[in-house]
Design a protein around this motif. Structure first.
Motif, short mmCIF file in Angstrom:
data_model
loop_
_atom_site.label_atom_id
_atom_site.label_comp_id
_atom_site.label_asym_id
_atom_site.label_seq_id
_atom_site.Cartn_x
_atom_site.Cartn_y
_atom_site.Cartn_z
N ASN A 1 2.53 4.57 0.94
CA ASN A 1 2.67 5.12 2.28
C ASN A 1 1.98 6.47 2.45
N ILE B 1 3.70 0.96 8.01
CA ILE B 1 3.96 1.17 6.59
C ILE B 1 4.73 2.48 6.39
N CYS B 2 4.35 3.49 7.15
CA CYS B 2 5.00 4.81 7.04
C CYS B 2 6.30 4.89 7.84
N ASN C 1 -5.48 -1.73 12.95
CA ASN C 1 -5.40 -1.08 11.64
C ASN C 1 -4.51 0.15 11.70
N LEU D 1 -0.93 -1.04 11.74
CA LEU D 1 -0.55 -1.52 10.41
C LEU D 1 -0.13 -0.36 9.51
N HIS D 2 -0.96 0.67 9.43
CA HIS D 2 -0.66 1.82 8.58
C HIS D 2 0.53 2.62 9.11
N SER E 1 -1.48 5.52 3.54
CA SER E 1 -1.44 5.14 4.95
C SER E 1 -1.27 6.36 5.84
N GLU F 1 -9.17 7.34 2.47
CA GLU F 1 -8.61 6.80 3.70
C GLU F 1 -8.75 7.78 4.86
N ARG G 1 -4.56 8.06 6.47
CA ARG G 1 -5.38 7.37 7.48
C ARG G 1 -4.85 7.63 8.88
N ILE G 2 -3.54 7.58 9.05
CA ILE G 2 -2.94 7.85 10.36
C ILE G 2 -3.35 9.23 10.88
N MET H 1 0.84 -1.20 0.00
CA MET H 1 0.00 0.00 0.00
C MET H 1 0.88 1.25 0.00
#
Length: 208
Positions: free
Chosen positions: A3, A44-45, A37, A40-41, A6, A100, A9-10, A1
């Motif tokens: 970043n 990713i970042c 979740n 997870l995101h 992500s 997101e 969303r964060i 996904m």
């Protein structure tokens, strides 16, 4: 996904059920799916980051990060995470990022309401969220309508009391089967209970 997706969303979660100070950032939620979740995101970042876990006095779970570089990076993206001063972030500028970000906000702050109005026995259906920042809701309303073709009702203002203090808040509301369907198809929830409630609300319409 991606970043950037992500990251959108964060930031959405931190603006809704989170807290960002110069010392730490924290995301609070009673639903473990949303906590997982968020992690997870976040990874990713920001790979290999250390999470601190705990619970608030009310029993709500939280995940916390103490990293000055990440905190400074977030404050460069968004100057203020306090609820009264929220604005839609400029860096959230693609359809996927908007999806997101708004999805995270509704996962935390959204209410899916299906109820029967006692006086008329009429079924009432609403998908709404409240915020102390009217500007924030206006931006979300414009994006929902212009980018996702989800029509929203006018933002309303009302008074609330918390700890014997009165403050003004605002509510954005979505009604109508077609708008609910568009929201589910374009954005939807991660929160499992809200996914089920939205499906139930859509299916509650009598087929002709």
């Amino acid at each position: 996904m991606n970043n950037k997706i992500s990251l959108a969303r964060i930031v959405g979660h931190l603006m809704a059920d989170g807290y960002v100070s110069k010392r730490y950032l924290r995301y609070n939620n009673k639903n473990q799916s949303l906590i997982d979740n968020f992690k997870l995101h976040f990874l990713i970042c920001f790979p290999n980051i250390h999470f601190i876990y705990g619970k608030t006095n009310s029993g709500t779970s939280f995940v916390q990060v103490q990293n000055k570089n990440i905190i400074n990076f977030l404050f460069n993206l968004c100057k203020d995470f306090r609820s009264t001063n929220l604005v839609f972030p400029d860096f959230v500028n693609t359809i996927e990022m908007k999806k997101e970000f708004i999805g995270a906000i509704f996962d935390d702050e959204g209410c899916v309401a299906l109820r029967i109005y006692k006086k008329t026995k009429e079924i009432k259906r609403n998908l709404d969220m409240a915020s102390k920042s009217k500007k924030f809701l206006e931006d979300i309303k414009n994006i929902l309508e212009n980018d996702f073709n989800i029509k929203c009702n006018n933002i309303i203002e009302f008074k609330r009391k918390l700890n014997n203090k009165e403050f003004t808040t605002h509510k954005l509301s979505i009604t109508g089967k077609e708008n609910f369907i568009r929201f589910r198809e374009a954005i939807n929830f991660v929160h499992p209970d809200k996914i089920k409630k939205l499906d139930l609300m859509i299916n509650s319409y009598i087929r002709k």
